[in-house]
Design a protein around this motif. Sequence first.
Motif, mmCIF file in Angstrom:
data_model
loop_
_atom_site.group_PDB
_atom_site.id
_atom_site.type_symbol
_atom_site.label_atom_id
_atom_site.label_comp_id
_atom_site.label_asym_id
_atom_site.label_seq_id
_atom_site.Cartn_x
_atom_site.Cartn_y
_atom_site.Cartn_z
ATOM 1 N N TRP A 1 0.824 -1.202 0.000
ATOM 2 C CA TRP A 1 0.000 0.000 0.000
ATOM 3 C C TRP A 1 0.864 1.259 0.000
ATOM 4 N N CYS A 2 1.881 1.281 0.859
ATOM 5 C CA CYS A 2 2.782 2.429 0.912
ATOM 6 C C CYS A 2 3.524 2.617 -0.405
ATOM 7 N N GLN A 3 3.938 1.515 -0.990
ATOM 8 C CA GLN A 3 4.646 1.591 -2.262
ATOM 9 C C GLN A 3 3.783 2.248 -3.329
ATOM 10 N N THR A 4 2.487 1.959 -3.306
ATOM 11 C CA THR A 4 1.571 2.545 -4.287
ATOM 12 C C THR A 4 1.540 4.060 -4.174
ATOM 13 N N TRP A 5 1.237 4.586 -2.979
ATOM 14 C CA TRP A 5 1.091 6.039 -2.875
ATOM 15 C C TRP A 5 2.429 6.768 -2.899
ATOM 16 N N MET A 6 3.515 6.119 -2.489
ATOM 17 C CA MET A 6 4.827 6.763 -2.596
ATOM 18 C C MET A 6 5.195 7.009 -4.053
ATOM 19 N N ASN A 7 4.918 6.041 -4.903
ATOM 20 C CA ASN A 7 5.210 6.221 -6.325
ATOM 21 C C ASN A 7 4.228 7.185 -6.984
ATOM 22 N N GLN A 8 3.003 7.259 -6.471
ATOM 23 C CA GLN A 8 2.059 8.267 -6.961
ATOM 24 C C GLN A 8 2.561 9.676 -6.619
ATOM 25 N N ILE A 9 3.132 9.822 -5.436
ATOM 26 C CA ILE A 9 3.704 11.113 -5.052
ATOM 27 C C ILE A 9 4.881 11.457 -5.950
ATOM 28 N N TYR A 10 5.702 10.466 -6.247
ATOM 29 C CA TYR A 10 6.841 10.691 -7.155
ATOM 30 C C TYR A 10 6.350 11.253 -8.493
ATOM 31 N N ALA A 11 5.245 10.724 -8.977
ATOM 32 C CA ALA A 11 4.734 11.130 -10.294
ATOM 33 C C ALA A 11 4.301 12.589 -10.322
ATOM 34 N N VAL A 12 3.863 13.153 -9.180
ATOM 35 C CA VAL A 12 3.387 14.543 -9.172
ATOM 36 C C VAL A 12 4.424 15.506 -8.592
ATOM 37 N N THR A 13 5.621 15.009 -8.311
ATOM 38 C CA THR A 13 6.672 15.859 -7.739
ATOM 39 C C THR A 13 7.491 16.514 -8.834
ATOM 40 N N LYS A 14 7.761 17.801 -8.684
ATOM 41 C CA LYS A 14 8.581 18.527 -9.651
ATOM 42 C C LYS A 14 10.011 17.980 -9.665
ATOM 43 N N PRO A 15 10.746 18.215 -10.756
ATOM 44 C CA PRO A 15 12.107 17.671 -10.865
ATOM 45 C C PRO A 15 13.021 18.022 -9.693
ATOM 46 N N ALA A 16 12.913 19.225 -9.147
ATOM 47 C CA ALA A 16 13.771 19.621 -8.026
ATOM 48 C C ALA A 16 13.078 19.433 -6.681
ATOM 49 N N GLY A 17 11.977 18.676 -6.676
ATOM 50 C CA GLY A 17 11.177 18.522 -5.472
ATOM 51 C C GLY A 17 11.695 17.482 -4.511
ATOM 52 N N ALA A 18 11.080 17.456 -3.328
ATOM 53 C CA ALA A 18 11.490 16.554 -2.256
ATOM 54 C C ALA A 18 10.275 15.902 -1.614
ATOM 55 N N PHE A 19 10.549 14.816 -0.905
ATOM 56 C CA PHE A 19 9.520 14.067 -0.179
ATOM 57 C C PHE A 19 10.088 13.691 1.183
#
Length: 340
Positions: free
Chosen positions: A124-142
Amino acid sequence: MKVALKEDKSRRIADRQHNVHVASGIDPHSATAIAPPSMLSAFSVELTNRIANLHSRTETILTEAIGKPYFCETGFFLYKGDSVELLSALGENNFEVDLTLTSPPYNIGKAYEQEMTVEEYIAWCQTWMNQIYAVTKPAGAFWLNVGYFEVPGKGLCVPIAYLLWDKSQFYMLQEIVWKYGAGVSARSRLSPRNEKWLFFVKDQSNYTFNLDDIRDPNVKYPNQKKNGKYRCNPLGKNPSDVWEFPKVTTGSKRSSRERTGHPAQFPLGVVERVILASSNQAQVVFDPFAGSFSAGIAAYGLGRVAVGFEKDEEYCRLAVQRFKNFKEERKMAQSQLTLL
Protein backbone atom coordinates in the motif's frame (compact mmCIF):
# COMPACT_ATOMS: atom_id res chain seq x y z
CA MET A 1 16.30 31.23 34.75
CA LYS A 2 16.46 27.60 35.79
CA VAL A 3 14.44 26.35 38.74
CA ALA A 4 16.21 24.54 41.59
CA LEU A 5 15.04 21.01 42.32
CA LYS A 6 14.58 20.11 45.98
CA GLU A 7 14.69 16.35 46.34
CA ASP A 8 15.30 13.73 49.02
CA LYS A 9 19.07 13.15 48.90
CA SER A 10 18.70 9.56 50.08
CA ARG A 11 17.71 8.53 46.57
CA ARG A 12 20.30 8.16 43.80
CA ILE A 13 18.21 10.09 41.28
CA ALA A 14 18.03 13.00 43.74
CA ASP A 15 21.79 13.19 44.27
CA ARG A 16 23.65 16.08 42.64
CA GLN A 17 26.53 13.73 41.82
CA HIS A 18 24.31 11.49 39.72
CA ASN A 19 21.58 13.75 38.33
CA VAL A 20 22.65 16.76 36.27
CA HIS A 21 19.15 18.23 36.47
CA VAL A 22 19.28 18.31 40.25
CA ALA A 23 22.79 19.77 40.10
CA SER A 24 22.03 22.53 37.59
CA GLY A 25 18.26 23.02 37.86
CA ILE A 26 15.63 22.69 35.14
CA ASP A 27 13.78 25.01 32.82
CA PRO A 28 10.25 25.61 34.12
CA HIS A 29 7.38 24.08 32.21
CA SER A 30 5.20 26.49 30.27
CA ALA A 31 2.48 26.06 27.69
CA THR A 32 3.89 26.33 24.18
CA ALA A 33 2.62 28.88 21.67
CA ILE A 34 0.01 28.14 19.04
CA ALA A 35 2.71 28.49 16.35
CA PRO A 36 6.34 29.57 15.93
CA PRO A 37 6.74 33.36 15.46
CA SER A 38 7.92 32.88 11.86
CA MET A 39 4.42 31.68 10.90
CA LEU A 40 2.67 34.74 12.29
CA SER A 41 4.44 37.47 10.30
CA ALA A 42 2.71 39.47 7.58
CA PHE A 43 3.61 38.92 3.93
CA SER A 44 4.76 41.58 1.51
CA VAL A 45 2.36 42.72 -1.21
CA GLU A 46 4.57 41.03 -3.79
CA LEU A 47 4.47 37.65 -1.99
CA THR A 48 0.73 37.95 -1.36
CA ASN A 49 0.16 38.41 -5.10
CA ARG A 50 2.41 35.45 -5.97
CA ILE A 51 0.51 33.21 -3.54
CA ALA A 52 -2.84 34.36 -4.97
CA ASN A 53 -1.70 33.61 -8.53
CA LEU A 54 -0.38 30.17 -7.58
CA HIS A 55 -3.56 29.42 -5.66
CA SER A 56 -5.68 30.30 -8.68
CA ARG A 57 -3.67 28.04 -11.01
CA THR A 58 -3.68 25.21 -8.48
CA GLU A 59 -7.42 25.52 -7.89
CA THR A 60 -8.14 25.22 -11.61
CA ILE A 61 -6.08 22.02 -11.93
CA LEU A 62 -7.43 20.43 -8.75
CA THR A 63 -11.07 21.23 -9.51
CA GLU A 64 -10.86 19.78 -13.00
CA ALA A 65 -9.15 16.63 -11.73
CA ILE A 66 -10.85 15.83 -8.41
CA GLY A 67 -13.66 18.33 -7.96
CA LYS A 68 -14.26 21.01 -5.37
CA PRO A 69 -12.33 20.82 -2.09
CA TYR A 70 -13.83 20.17 1.32
CA PHE A 71 -12.45 23.56 2.36
CA CYS A 72 -10.54 26.23 0.51
CA GLU A 73 -9.11 29.67 1.23
CA THR A 74 -6.30 31.44 -0.58
CA GLY A 75 -3.17 29.40 0.07
CA PHE A 76 -4.99 26.46 1.69
CA PHE A 77 -6.79 23.44 0.15
CA LEU A 78 -8.23 20.47 2.04
CA TYR A 79 -9.88 17.54 0.28
CA LYS A 80 -11.85 14.76 1.96
CA GLY A 81 -11.13 11.41 0.37
CA ASP A 82 -8.82 8.43 0.01
CA SER A 83 -5.28 9.45 -0.90
CA VAL A 84 -4.63 6.65 -3.38
CA GLU A 85 -7.86 7.38 -5.26
CA LEU A 86 -7.31 11.14 -5.31
CA LEU A 87 -3.67 10.79 -6.36
CA SER A 88 -4.68 8.41 -9.13
CA ALA A 89 -7.05 11.04 -10.51
CA LEU A 90 -4.36 13.73 -10.27
CA GLY A 91 -1.77 11.63 -12.05
CA GLU A 92 -3.31 12.29 -15.44
CA ASN A 93 -3.36 16.08 -14.98
CA ASN A 94 -0.74 18.80 -14.69
CA PHE A 95 -0.77 18.95 -10.89
CA GLU A 96 2.77 19.26 -9.49
CA VAL A 97 4.10 19.74 -5.99
CA ASP A 98 7.42 21.13 -4.78
CA LEU A 99 7.41 19.34 -1.45
CA THR A 100 5.46 16.49 0.10
CA LEU A 101 5.74 15.83 3.82
CA THR A 102 3.54 13.34 5.56
CA SER A 103 3.11 10.73 8.23
CA PRO A 104 0.86 7.86 7.11
CA PRO A 105 -0.98 5.50 9.47
CA TYR A 106 1.55 3.18 11.13
CA ASN A 107 -0.65 0.04 11.02
CA ILE A 108 -0.56 -0.30 14.80
CA GLY A 109 -4.28 -0.56 15.53
CA LYS A 110 -5.35 3.08 15.78
CA ALA A 111 -9.06 3.79 15.38
CA TYR A 112 -8.52 5.52 12.03
CA GLU A 113 -6.53 2.62 10.52
CA GLN A 114 -7.54 -0.36 8.44
CA GLU A 115 -5.70 -3.44 9.70
CA MET A 116 -3.23 -4.93 7.20
CA THR A 117 -0.53 -7.56 7.17
CA VAL A 118 3.04 -6.28 6.98
CA GLU A 119 3.18 -7.28 3.32
CA GLU A 120 -0.11 -5.52 2.54
CA TYR A 121 1.04 -2.39 4.35
CA ILE A 122 4.32 -2.22 2.43
CA ALA A 123 2.51 -2.72 -0.88
CA TRP A 124 0.00 0.00 0.00
CA CYS A 125 2.78 2.43 0.91
CA GLN A 126 4.65 1.59 -2.26
CA THR A 127 1.57 2.55 -4.29
CA TRP A 128 1.09 6.04 -2.87
CA MET A 129 4.83 6.76 -2.60
CA ASN A 130 5.21 6.22 -6.32
CA GLN A 131 2.06 8.27 -6.96
CA ILE A 132 3.70 11.11 -5.05
CA TYR A 133 6.84 10.69 -7.16
CA ALA A 134 4.73 11.13 -10.29
CA VAL A 135 3.39 14.54 -9.17
CA THR A 136 6.67 15.86 -7.74
CA LYS A 137 8.58 18.53 -9.65
CA PRO A 138 12.11 17.67 -10.86
CA ALA A 139 13.77 19.62 -8.03
CA GLY A 140 11.18 18.52 -5.47
CA ALA A 141 11.49 16.55 -2.26
CA PHE A 142 9.52 14.07 -0.18
CA TRP A 143 9.85 13.85 3.61
CA LEU A 144 8.33 10.75 5.21
CA ASN A 145 7.80 10.43 8.97
CA VAL A 146 7.22 6.94 10.36
CA GLY A 147 7.55 5.14 13.68
CA TYR A 148 7.68 1.45 14.57
CA PHE A 149 5.56 -1.67 14.42
CA GLU A 150 5.78 -5.40 15.01
CA VAL A 151 6.87 -7.78 12.27
CA PRO A 152 5.48 -11.11 13.53
CA GLY A 153 8.17 -13.64 14.24
CA LYS A 154 10.97 -11.21 13.43
CA GLY A 155 10.85 -8.10 15.59
CA LEU A 156 8.74 -6.12 18.05
CA CYS A 157 9.82 -2.51 17.45
CA VAL A 158 10.91 -2.55 13.81
CA PRO A 159 11.43 0.94 12.32
CA ILE A 160 8.95 1.22 9.47
CA ALA A 161 11.51 3.39 7.67
CA TYR A 162 13.71 0.31 7.16
CA LEU A 163 10.91 -1.40 5.25
CA LEU A 164 9.99 1.55 3.03
CA TRP A 165 13.20 3.38 2.18
CA ASP A 166 13.63 1.66 -1.21
CA LYS A 167 9.99 1.17 -2.17
CA SER A 168 9.66 4.11 -4.55
CA GLN A 169 11.48 5.77 -7.41
CA PHE A 170 12.72 8.53 -5.08
CA TYR A 171 16.40 8.80 -4.20
CA MET A 172 16.85 8.56 -0.42
CA LEU A 173 19.22 11.30 0.64
CA GLN A 174 19.36 10.54 4.35
CA GLU A 175 17.57 9.54 7.54
CA ILE A 176 16.81 12.13 10.21
CA VAL A 177 16.22 11.01 13.78
CA TRP A 178 13.55 13.02 15.58
CA LYS A 179 14.28 12.78 19.31
CA TYR A 180 11.75 13.76 21.96
CA GLY A 181 11.42 13.49 25.73
CA ALA A 182 7.94 12.09 26.36
CA GLY A 183 6.72 8.74 25.16
CA VAL A 184 5.77 5.20 26.09
CA SER A 185 7.54 3.82 29.18
CA ALA A 186 8.80 0.26 28.80
CA ARG A 187 9.93 -2.30 31.39
CA SER A 188 11.24 -5.19 29.29
CA ARG A 189 13.12 -3.06 26.75
CA LEU A 190 14.41 0.48 26.39
CA SER A 191 11.75 3.20 26.29
CA PRO A 192 11.29 4.49 22.71
CA ARG A 193 12.03 8.21 22.37
CA ASN A 194 12.50 8.80 18.66
CA GLU A 195 10.94 8.51 15.24
CA LYS A 196 12.45 8.62 11.78
CA TRP A 197 12.16 11.09 8.94
CA LEU A 198 13.30 9.87 5.53
CA PHE A 199 14.48 12.68 3.28
CA PHE A 200 13.91 11.77 -0.39
CA VAL A 201 14.60 13.80 -3.52
CA LYS A 202 13.58 13.24 -7.12
CA ASP A 203 16.92 14.23 -8.62
CA GLN A 204 19.98 13.51 -6.49
CA SER A 205 22.02 16.20 -8.24
CA ASN A 206 19.38 18.96 -8.34
CA TYR A 207 17.04 19.59 -5.42
CA THR A 208 15.94 22.44 -3.18
CA PHE A 209 17.82 22.65 0.12
CA ASN A 210 17.91 25.95 2.00
CA LEU A 211 20.48 25.34 4.73
CA ASP A 212 20.76 29.00 5.70
CA ASP A 213 17.03 29.10 6.44
CA ILE A 214 17.29 26.38 9.09
CA ARG A 215 20.69 27.03 10.69
CA ASP A 216 20.81 26.64 14.47
CA PRO A 217 22.11 29.80 16.21
CA ASN A 218 22.81 27.88 19.45
CA VAL A 219 26.56 27.58 18.90
CA LYS A 220 28.66 26.75 21.96
CA TYR A 221 31.66 28.83 20.86
CA PRO A 222 30.28 31.43 18.41
CA ASN A 223 33.39 33.63 18.50
CA GLN A 224 35.96 30.91 17.92
CA LYS A 225 38.37 31.73 15.10
CA LYS A 226 40.89 29.93 12.92
CA ASN A 227 43.55 31.86 11.01
CA GLY A 228 41.78 35.08 11.99
CA LYS A 229 38.39 34.00 10.61
CA TYR A 230 35.31 32.88 12.45
CA ARG A 231 34.92 29.11 12.27
CA CYS A 232 31.12 29.06 12.25
CA ASN A 233 28.70 30.52 9.75
CA PRO A 234 27.30 33.81 11.18
CA LEU A 235 23.77 32.44 10.85
CA GLY A 236 24.58 29.37 12.93
CA LYS A 237 25.48 25.73 12.58
CA ASN A 238 24.01 22.96 10.47
CA PRO A 239 21.33 21.39 12.72
CA SER A 240 22.60 17.88 11.81
CA ASP A 241 20.53 14.74 11.26
CA VAL A 242 19.39 14.43 14.88
CA TRP A 243 16.56 16.82 15.74
CA GLU A 244 15.25 17.41 19.23
CA PHE A 245 11.71 18.77 19.27
CA PRO A 246 9.16 18.10 22.02
CA LYS A 247 6.03 16.20 21.09
CA VAL A 248 2.70 17.99 21.29
CA THR A 249 2.03 17.78 25.02
CA THR A 250 -0.91 17.70 27.41
CA GLY A 251 -1.28 18.77 31.02
CA SER A 252 -2.63 21.82 32.82
CA LYS A 253 0.71 23.67 32.99
CA ARG A 254 2.58 22.37 29.98
CA SER A 255 -0.08 21.71 27.38
CA SER A 256 0.75 22.85 23.87
CA ARG A 257 -1.61 25.56 22.64
CA GLU A 258 -1.31 23.99 19.20
CA ARG A 259 -2.78 20.71 20.46
CA THR A 260 -5.95 19.43 18.79
CA GLY A 261 -8.04 16.31 19.20
CA HIS A 262 -5.92 14.30 16.76
CA PRO A 263 -3.98 11.48 18.49
CA ALA A 264 -0.87 11.70 16.30
CA GLN A 265 -0.25 15.39 15.73
CA PHE A 266 2.94 16.86 14.28
CA PRO A 267 4.56 19.64 16.33
CA LEU A 268 4.73 22.71 14.11
CA GLY A 269 8.41 23.24 14.97
CA VAL A 270 9.41 20.04 13.15
CA VAL A 271 7.24 20.82 10.13
CA GLU A 272 8.60 24.36 9.98
CA ARG A 273 12.15 23.09 9.58
CA VAL A 274 11.20 20.66 6.82
CA ILE A 275 9.25 23.27 4.86
CA LEU A 276 11.95 25.93 5.16
CA ALA A 277 14.65 23.47 4.12
CA SER A 278 12.96 21.90 1.11
CA SER A 279 10.68 24.53 -0.40
CA ASN A 280 10.54 28.22 -1.23
CA GLN A 281 7.82 30.80 -0.79
CA ALA A 282 4.94 30.64 -3.28
CA GLN A 283 5.45 26.93 -3.89
CA VAL A 284 3.10 23.98 -3.31
CA VAL A 285 3.42 21.87 -0.15
CA PHE A 286 1.40 18.64 -0.07
CA ASP A 287 0.31 16.20 2.65
CA PRO A 288 -1.73 13.18 1.49
CA PHE A 289 -2.48 12.09 5.09
CA ALA A 290 -3.36 15.46 6.53
CA GLY A 291 -4.90 14.55 9.89
CA SER A 292 -5.08 17.84 11.82
CA PHE A 293 -3.06 19.27 8.88
CA SER A 294 -0.01 20.62 10.71
CA ALA A 295 1.77 20.66 7.36
CA GLY A 296 -0.95 22.88 5.93
CA ILE A 297 -0.92 25.31 8.85
CA ALA A 298 2.86 25.64 8.67
CA ALA A 299 2.93 25.93 4.88
CA TYR A 300 0.25 28.63 4.90
CA GLY A 301 2.02 30.57 7.67
CA LEU A 302 5.35 30.38 5.85
CA GLY A 303 4.02 31.72 2.56
CA ARG A 304 3.42 28.51 0.64
CA VAL A 305 0.25 27.03 -0.88
CA ALA A 306 -0.90 23.99 1.12
CA VAL A 307 -2.79 21.01 -0.32
CA GLY A 308 -3.99 18.20 1.94
CA PHE A 309 -5.99 14.98 1.66
CA GLU A 310 -7.82 13.46 4.64
CA LYS A 311 -10.46 10.75 4.48
CA ASP A 312 -11.87 11.12 8.01
CA GLU A 313 -14.73 13.63 8.31
CA GLU A 314 -13.98 14.39 11.97
CA TYR A 315 -10.35 15.22 11.25
CA CYS A 316 -11.36 17.36 8.27
CA ARG A 317 -13.60 19.43 10.54
CA LEU A 318 -10.84 19.61 13.14
CA ALA A 319 -8.29 20.78 10.55
CA VAL A 320 -10.60 23.50 9.23
CA GLN A 321 -11.32 24.83 12.71
CA ARG A 322 -7.61 24.74 13.49
CA PHE A 323 -6.89 26.76 10.36
CA LYS A 324 -9.50 29.35 11.31
CA ASN A 325 -8.09 29.61 14.85
CA PHE A 326 -4.58 29.99 13.42
CA LYS A 327 -5.72 32.80 11.10
CA GLU A 328 -7.20 34.66 14.06
CA GLU A 329 -4.00 34.22 16.06
CA ARG A 330 -1.96 35.42 13.10
CA LYS A 331 -4.20 38.45 12.63
CA MET A 332 -3.90 39.32 16.32
CA ALA A 333 -0.10 38.99 16.28
CA GLN A 334 0.16 41.30 13.27
CA SER A 335 -2.17 43.89 14.80
CA GLN A 336 -0.06 43.95 17.96
CA LEU A 337 3.07 44.56 15.89
CA THR A 338 1.28 47.40 14.10
CA LEU A 339 0.49 49.05 17.44
CA LEU A 340 4.14 48.87 18.42
